[in-house]
Scaffold this motif. Structure first.
Motif, mmCIF file in Angstrom:
data_model
loop_
_atom_site.group_PDB
_atom_site.id
_atom_site.type_symbol
_atom_site.label_atom_id
_atom_site.label_comp_id
_atom_site.label_asym_id
_atom_site.label_seq_id
_atom_site.Cartn_x
_atom_site.Cartn_y
_atom_site.Cartn_z
ATOM 1 N N LEU A 4 -6.524 3.827 7.370
ATOM 2 C CA LEU A 4 -7.460 3.091 6.529
ATOM 3 C C LEU A 4 -6.759 2.650 5.254
ATOM 4 N N HIS A 5 -6.802 1.355 4.972
ATOM 5 C CA HIS A 5 -6.184 0.798 3.767
ATOM 6 C C HIS A 5 -7.248 0.662 2.680
ATOM 7 N N GLY A 34 -9.910 12.344 12.082
ATOM 8 C CA GLY A 34 -8.762 11.926 12.881
ATOM 9 C C GLY A 34 -8.065 10.692 12.355
ATOM 10 N N HIS A 35 -8.308 10.345 11.079
ATOM 11 C CA HIS A 35 -7.715 9.149 10.495
ATOM 12 C C HIS A 35 -6.807 9.521 9.314
ATOM 13 N N THR A 36 -6.020 8.563 8.866
ATOM 14 C CA THR A 36 -5.185 8.746 7.682
ATOM 15 C C THR A 36 -5.514 7.668 6.659
ATOM 16 N N ALA A 61 0.834 -1.203 0.000
ATOM 17 C CA ALA A 61 0.000 0.000 0.000
ATOM 18 C C ALA A 61 0.864 1.246 0.000
ATOM 19 N N LEU A 62 0.380 2.242 -0.702
ATOM 20 C CA LEU A 62 1.112 3.501 -0.846
ATOM 21 C C LEU A 62 0.436 4.563 -0.002
ATOM 22 N N CYS A 63 1.151 5.096 0.973
ATOM 23 C CA CYS A 63 0.556 6.090 1.864
ATOM 24 C C CYS A 63 0.430 7.416 1.151
ATOM 25 N N VAL A 64 -0.715 8.039 1.323
ATOM 26 C CA VAL A 64 -0.980 9.340 0.736
ATOM 27 C C VAL A 64 -0.685 10.400 1.782
ATOM 28 N N ALA A 65 0.300 11.234 1.533
ATOM 29 C CA ALA A 65 0.644 12.295 2.472
ATOM 30 C C ALA A 65 -0.366 13.422 2.351
ATOM 31 N N LEU A 66 -0.953 13.813 3.458
ATOM 32 C CA LEU A 66 -1.875 14.940 3.473
ATOM 33 C C LEU A 66 -1.066 16.185 3.788
ATOM 34 N N LEU A 67 -0.478 16.763 2.754
ATOM 35 C CA LEU A 67 0.443 17.868 2.920
ATOM 36 C C LEU A 67 -0.255 19.080 3.510
ATOM 37 N N ALA A 68 0.499 19.813 4.309
ATOM 38 C CA ALA A 68 0.058 21.067 4.910
ATOM 39 C C ALA A 68 -1.036 20.864 5.951
ATOM 40 N N LEU A 69 -1.252 19.622 6.387
ATOM 41 C CA LEU A 69 -2.226 19.353 7.439
ATOM 42 C C LEU A 69 -1.496 18.778 8.644
ATOM 43 N N ALA A 70 -1.949 19.144 9.813
ATOM 44 C CA ALA A 70 -1.306 18.622 11.021
ATOM 45 C C ALA A 70 -1.566 17.136 11.140
ATOM 46 N N ALA A 71 -0.663 16.420 11.806
ATOM 47 C CA ALA A 71 -0.818 14.980 11.978
ATOM 48 C C ALA A 71 -2.004 14.688 12.875
ATOM 49 N N PRO A 72 -2.761 13.594 12.613
ATOM 50 C CA PRO A 72 -3.901 13.253 13.443
ATOM 51 C C PRO A 72 -3.467 12.878 14.851
ATOM 52 N N GLY A 73 -4.434 12.824 15.742
ATOM 53 C CA GLY A 73 -4.146 12.543 17.137
ATOM 54 C C GLY A 73 -3.849 11.085 17.407
ATOM 55 N N ALA A 74 -3.708 10.778 18.696
ATOM 56 C CA ALA A 74 -3.213 9.456 19.106
ATOM 57 C C ALA A 74 -4.176 8.342 18.749
ATOM 58 N N GLY A 75 -5.491 8.626 18.670
ATOM 59 C CA GLY A 75 -6.451 7.566 18.379
ATOM 60 C C GLY A 75 -6.662 7.313 16.909
ATOM 61 N N ALA A 76 -5.789 7.814 16.067
ATOM 62 C CA ALA A 76 -5.987 7.739 14.622
ATOM 63 C C ALA A 76 -5.894 6.307 14.124
ATOM 64 N N THR A 77 -6.656 6.035 13.078
ATOM 65 C CA THR A 77 -6.626 4.751 12.392
ATOM 66 C C THR A 77 -6.117 4.980 10.978
#
Length: 260
Positions: free
Chosen positions: A22-23, A57-59, A4-20
């Motif tokens: 999604l593939h 809150g997910h990536t 799987a290739l991760c999609v970088a969400l540029l210019a956005l802050a990283a999600p919090g600790a409970g983030a999931t």
């Protein structure tokens, strides 16, 4: 290890600790979903889904695969989600479709310049004419209902169908407006694009969705996705993405963007 290739969400802050994470899976479907020379997956639909998941809150991670394999992985519950995908009763047996559409897709026929058949919406009148489609791609309820009575030839990509069309090996090929416009632009220097025209009468306007694999038990996440997608459209961020991707606001898109 997954490819799987991760999609970088540029210019956005990283999600919090409970983030999931999604593939998801998809097909090569430019300009909505595509993989660049560096292997990164991007496109309008990727940005829409990624931004909505980020609000939750997910990536997002996306694999671009042959469409039949992508659907099989979602059907088996081996991936979390698949997009963009048209709704069908068969697919609804293994996918929890978003109730909110990601994007309306207008489907047109494309033909050889100077040799375009008359088409006023009657698909039955095209029986016997060779029509090129892409393997496992659904073109909306109207086309799929007529498919059995049409002379269908399947290939792997829309570009192959445009090349066959230019050579006279098929008479017509259907496509959504966005992908056809992009693909013809890529073929501009070959002379192929100049030999192809879009028929004036659309076949259909079809809402496209994200589907969450029922085997992954993500119905609650689907419901939250719908809420956040509505807010994303209503708040104007969706329109800004369309502008960034140089997508023309067609009448169908204008209706989609209108306050509900």
């Amino acid at each position: 290890m997954r490819t799987a290739l991760c999609v970088a969400l540029l210019a956005l802050a990283a999600p919090g600790a409970g983030a999931t994470l999604l593939h998801c899976v998809s097909l090569d479907y430019p300009p909505l979903i595509q993989k660049d020379a560096d292997g990164l997956v991007h496109g309008l639909a990727v940005d829409i889904v990624g931004a909505v998941l980020h609000r939750m809150g997910h990536t997002l991670s996306v694999e671009v695969l042959p469409w039949g394999r992508a659907q099989a992985l979602a059907r088996l519950g081996e991936r979390d989600c698949i997009f963009t995908i048209f709704h069908s009763e068969e697919r609804a047996r293994y996918l929890d479709f978003s109730r909110e559409s990601l994007l309306p897709q207008i489907i047109y026929f494309y033909a050889r310049r100077g040799d375009a058949p008359a088409f006023a919406g009657d698909l039955g009148a095209l029986a016997g004419r060779p029509i090129g489609t892409v393997l496992k791609v659904n073109y909306g309820a109207r086309f799929e209902a007529a498919r059995a009575g049409l002379a269908i030839q399947e290939v792997s990509t829309l570009e192959q169908n445009f090349r066959k069309l230019a050579l006279g090996r098929i008479d017509l090929t259907p496509s959504n407006l966005y992908t056809a416009t992009y693909t013809l632009g890529m073929l501009e220097g070959s002379g192929i694009a100049a030999r192809i025209v879009q028929l004036a009468q659309p076949i259909d306007s079809v809402p496209s969705f994200i589907g969450f694999a029922k085997g992954r038990h993500l119905t609650a996440l689907r419901d939250q996705f719908d809420v956040e997608l509505r807010a994303f459209v209503a708040g104007g961020a969706y329109r800004r993405l369309l502008e960034q991707h140089h997508i023309e606001i067609t009448p169908e898109l204008a209706r989609f963007l209108a306050p509900k």
